[in-house]
Design an enzyme around this catalytic site. Structure first.
Site, mmCIF file in Angstrom:
data_model
loop_
_atom_site.group_PDB
_atom_site.id
_atom_site.type_symbol
_atom_site.label_atom_id
_atom_site.label_comp_id
_atom_site.label_asym_id
_atom_site.label_seq_id
_atom_site.Cartn_x
_atom_site.Cartn_y
_atom_site.Cartn_z
ATOM 1 N N CYS A 96 15.774 -17.725 4.412
ATOM 2 C CA CYS A 96 15.961 -19.114 4.843
ATOM 3 C C CYS A 96 15.363 -19.276 6.235
ATOM 4 O O CYS A 96 15.855 -18.689 7.191
ATOM 5 C CB CYS A 96 17.456 -19.429 4.853
ATOM 6 N N GLY A 129 4.143 -6.285 -3.437
ATOM 7 C CA GLY A 129 5.400 -6.774 -2.883
ATOM 8 C C GLY A 129 5.264 -8.050 -2.086
ATOM 9 O O GLY A 129 6.169 -8.884 -2.053
ATOM 10 N N MET A 130 4.140 -8.240 -1.420
ATOM 11 C CA MET A 130 3.901 -9.466 -0.657
ATOM 12 C C MET A 130 3.188 -10.504 -1.516
ATOM 13 O O MET A 130 3.638 -11.637 -1.657
ATOM 14 C CB MET A 130 3.075 -9.155 0.593
ATOM 15 N N GLY A 131 2.055 -10.128 -2.101
ATOM 16 C CA GLY A 131 1.292 -11.067 -2.916
ATOM 17 C C GLY A 131 2.081 -11.599 -4.093
ATOM 18 O O GLY A 131 1.835 -12.715 -4.565
ATOM 19 N N GLY A 178 0.825 -1.199 0.000
ATOM 20 C CA GLY A 178 0.000 0.000 0.000
ATOM 21 C C GLY A 178 0.854 1.240 0.000
ATOM 22 O O GLY A 178 1.288 1.709 -1.046
ATOM 23 N N THR A 200 -4.176 -9.296 -1.415
ATOM 24 C CA THR A 200 -4.325 -7.897 -1.774
ATOM 25 C C THR A 200 -3.959 -7.044 -0.554
ATOM 26 O O THR A 200 -3.854 -7.551 0.553
ATOM 27 C CB THR A 200 -5.779 -7.595 -2.179
ATOM 28 N N SER A 201 -3.810 -5.738 -0.777
ATOM 29 C CA SER A 201 -3.483 -4.849 0.354
ATOM 30 C C SER A 201 -4.762 -4.428 1.077
ATOM 31 O O SER A 201 -5.035 -3.237 1.282
ATOM 32 C CB SER A 201 -2.694 -3.632 -0.137
ATOM 33 N N ALA A 202 -5.533 -5.433 1.488
ATOM 34 C CA ALA A 202 -6.807 -5.180 2.163
ATOM 35 C C ALA A 202 -6.627 -4.510 3.518
ATOM 36 O O ALA A 202 -7.581 -3.940 4.058
ATOM 37 C CB ALA A 202 -7.566 -6.492 2.321
ATOM 38 N N GLU A 211 -5.161 -9.493 -10.274
ATOM 39 C CA GLU A 211 -4.462 -8.234 -10.027
ATOM 40 C C GLU A 211 -5.085 -7.151 -10.906
ATOM 41 O O GLU A 211 -5.274 -7.358 -12.102
ATOM 42 C CB GLU A 211 -2.969 -8.385 -10.327
#
Length: 556
Positions: free
Chosen positions: A410, A176-178, A53, A264-266, A196
Site C-alpha cells: 500500500c 519475481g518483479m516482471g 536473477g 527482464t533481469s537485464a 518470457e
C-alpha cells in the site's frame, strides 16, 4: 557439490501463535526468512533464489540452517549480524536495538562490478541480496503490483487523456518483479503482452493469477490482445518467446503498442537475460564454461531489444525503462541513444517520493488472511479521503492471490505510515488481530536508495550518484529501533549501479513496540522527504514544512 542447491528442501513458515523463538521479534525474522523461500514465493527455492536473477535469502543451506538456529536462541538484548547471507556474529546490545543487522553484496566502489562479485560468489564469499530477497521482506509479485499499477495509471493520464481503454502494453519478463506487470496492467485497464523465455514462469504466473493466457506464437498473442481490446475486457498474455525477437518483429511489421517497457533481469547479463537464439539449457551450460561469452551475447541481445524500443518510441509508443538497467547494458554495447527514453521514476513516480510516499507493506504472521482484511479496513478508516487508495485495496482483495504468508502492499507516505502502524499495533494489543504484524517496505523508496539509472535518475541538483542518503537511512533506522535493518549494493540495476537500505519492524501489541513504531515509521519516510528537499524539489520542501521536519539547511 553446490552447497546452495538442495531440491529436497521445502520451506514453509510456521503459522499461528505458537512461538519457536524467544520473542515475536525474532520469530518474525525467522518466519519472514522462511517465507522468502516458500514455493509459491521464491523463484528457485531449492537454490535459495528468491527473485531477480540470483537474489538469494541466504548464502548457502548451511548458512540458512545456522541463521534459523541462532534466531531460535537469540535473546532480547542480542543482535545477530548477517554478512552477505552468512551469520557471522551475535553481540549484546539492548532491547530497542535491531535483533538482526544485514549487509549484502557490498563492495568497495573500485571493485563494485559483476566480474569481481561473480568471482567472490563462486568462492562462497558473497551473496547477491537483490533488495527484499536478502533482507527477508519479499512478499511475492504483489510487492510491486501497486507501484506498477500507479505508474500505468500515470501513463494513461500523461499520454492517453486519462483513459487506458483499448490500449495495450508490450513488456518482457515474468520473474519475481516482471510478473507483476501483467496484473498491474489489466488492473489499470490495459491489455498486456509479456514475453518470457521460461515456460515454467508463465505457468507459475497463471497459477497465481498474474497472467490470464499463454501463447506460443506472436500471431496467437496479438489475436488475443486484439480480441480483448475489441470486447472491452483487458487480458494479459504470456508469450513464450525472447523479448528481443518479439520487439524487433513488431518494428518490422509496423505494429506499435501503446506502451513499451521491459522487466527482464537485464541487470545481470550473466544470470538474468537469455541471448537471442539460445535455449535455457545451452545458456546454463555456457554459464559454467564461458561466462564472458554469455555476458557478451546477452548484452548484444539487449542492444537489439533497446534499438527496437527506441524505434517503437519514435513510432509513437509511450516508452519507459522500468528499472532493470537495460538502457545501460545497451549503451555499453554501442547504442549511444539508449537513454533517449526515460526511466519510470523521473517520468512518473518522483512527485510521490517527494512526500515520502512509497511501497509500505505488512504481513500477517498468523497466516490468517482475515488479519489482512481487517487491516485493509483500518487503512480505509484512517485514510477516508483517498478514493484511489480505496480502489487499490478493493482490487487487491479481489484479484491478488496471497503468496506464502498473507500480505498487503500500500503506497502511503510520511503523513500516514506511523499512524497506520500504531493502529495495527493497537489491533494486536486488543486481540482484533490474531497475531503480530510485520511492517516493512521495498528498498525502492524515497529515502533509502541511490541508483542513478532508476530511483535517483535525473535528480534536480545532479546528485544522482550520491549514496550518503541510504547509508544515513540505515543508520537512523537502526538508532530508531527497527527490528531488522539491511544495507545492500546492486539491487534492481546490478553491481556498481545502486546502494540501498531496508527496514522491517514488528507490531507485537506492546507499549514498547508502539514507541519504536512511532519513531521508525516517521523517521524512515522523513529521510525521503529530506533527501528530495535537499535536492531542491518544491513538493518535498513544502511537505517538510507542513510536517514540521527539522531540516537545518531548508531555505538557507
Amino acid at each position: 557439490m553446490d552447497k546452495r542447491h538442495d531440491p529436497s528442501r521445502r520451506i514453509i513458515a510456521p503459522h499461528g501463535t505458537q512461538l519457536q523463538c524467544k520473542s515475536w521479534l525474532t520469530e518474525a525474522a525467522m518466519r519472514m526468512l522462511m517465507n522468502n523461500l516458500h514455493p509459491d514465493v521464491a523463484e528457485r527455492p531449492e537454490d535459495l533464489v528468491v527473485y531477480g536473477g540470483i537474489g538469494r535469502a541466504a548464502r548457502d543451506w548451511q548458512s540458512y540452517d545456522k541463521i534459523i538456529e541462532v534466531l531460535k536462541r537469540l535473546e532480547d538484548d542480542q543482535t545477530l549480524l548477517v554478512q552477505s547471507g552468512k551469520p557471522v556474529g551475535v553481540f549484546t546490545t539492548h532491547s530497542n536495538a535491531p535483533r538482526v543487522i544485514i549487509a549484502n553484496s557490498n563492495l568497495v566502489p573500485h571493485w563494485a562490478n559483476w566480474e569481481h562479485f561473480n568471482e567472490l560468489d563462486k568462492k562462497g564469499l558473497a551473496m547477491y541480496g537483490q533488495m527484499t530477497a536478502g533482507s527477508w521482506i519479499y512478499i511475492g509479485s504483489q510487492g510491486i503490483v501497486q507501484g506498477t499499477y500507479e505508474t500505468f495509471v500515470a501513463m494513461a493520464k500523461q499520454h492517453f487523456n486519462g483513459s487506458s481503454a483499448g490500449k495495450w502494453i508490450l513488456t518482457g519478463g515474468l520473474g519475481g518483479m516482471g510478473g507483476a506487470q501483467p496484473l498491474a496492467g489489466t488492473m489499470a485497464g490495459y491489455s498486456v503482452l509479456t514475453c518470457e523465455v521460461d515456460e515454467t514462469r508463465i505457468d507459475f504466473r497463471m497459477r497465481t493469477g498474474y497472467v490470464d493466457k499463454k501463447a506460443t506464437s506472436l500471431d496467437q498473442a496479438l489475436a488475443m490482445i486484439y480480441a480483448a481490446n475489441q470486447s472491452g475486457k483487458p487480458v494479459s498474455v504470456g508469450l513464450l518467446a525472447n523479448a528481443a525477437d518479439v520487439f524487433t518483429e513488431l518494428v518490422t511489421r509496423g505494429i506499435v503498442p501503446d506502451v513499451v517497457t521491459d522487466q527482464t533481469s537485464a541487470h545481470d547479463p550473466l544470470n538474468g537475460y537469455l541471448p537471442q537464439g539460445w535455449s535455457l539449457e545451452y545458456a546454463a551450460k555456457m554459464r559454467k564454461t564461458d561466462e564472458a561469452a554469455v555476458v557478451k551475447a546477452a548484452k548484444q541481445s539487449m542492444a537489439v531489444q533497446v534499438r527496437a524500443m527506441l524505434a517503437l518510441q519514435a513510432a509513437g509508443a509511450a516508452t519507459t525503462d522500468y528499472g532493470n538497467n537495460i538502457r545501460q547494458m545497451a549503451f555499453e554495447e554501442g547504442v549511444t541513444n539508449a537513454f533517449d527514453f526515460p526511466g519510470f521514476v523521473p517520468a512518473y513516480v518522483r512527485p510521490l517520493f517527494c512526500e515520502g510516499i512509497g511501497p509500505f507493506r505488512w504481513v500477517a504472521l498468523s497466516g490468517d488472511p482475515e488479519d489482512i482484511y481487517k487491516t485493509d479496513a483500518k487503512v480505509k478508516e484512517l485514510i477516508p479521503d483517498n478514493p484511489q487508495l480505496h480502489n487499490w485495496l478493493d482490487m487487491a482483495r479481489e484479484r491478488i492471490a496471497f503468496q506464502g504468508l498473507p500480505a498487503r502492499i500500500c503506497w502511503v507516505g510520511l503523513k500516514d505510515r506511523a499512524r497506520l502502524a500504531l493502529a495495527f499495533n493497537e489491533m494486536v494489543k486488543n486481540g482484533e488481530l490474531s497475531a503480530p504484524i510485520v511492517i516493512g517496505r521495498d528498498h525502492l523508496d524515497s529515502g533509502s536508495v541511490a541508483s542513478p539509472n532508476r530511483e535517483t535518475e535525473a535528480m534536480l541538483d545532479g546528485s544522482d550518484a550520491v549514496s550518503d542518503w541510504p547509508l544515513m537511512n540505515a543508520l537512523l533506522n537502526t538508532a530508531s529501533g527497527a527490528t531488522w535493518v539491511s544495507l545492500h549494493h546492486g539491487g534492481g540495476v546490478g553491481m556498481g549501479f545502486s546502494q540501498h537500505s531496508g527496514v522491517v519492524i514488528v507490531a507485537d501489541g506492546t507499549d514498547e513496540a508502539a514507541v519504536r513504531l512511532g519513531r521508525v515509521l516517521w523517521n524512515d519516510p522523513a529521510t525521503g522527504v529530506m533527501r528530495h528537499a535537499d535536492a531542491g524539489y518544491d513538493i518535498a520542501k513544502n511537505c517538510a514544512k507542513e510536517q514540521g521536519l527539522d531540516l537545518p539547511m531548508l531555505g538557507a
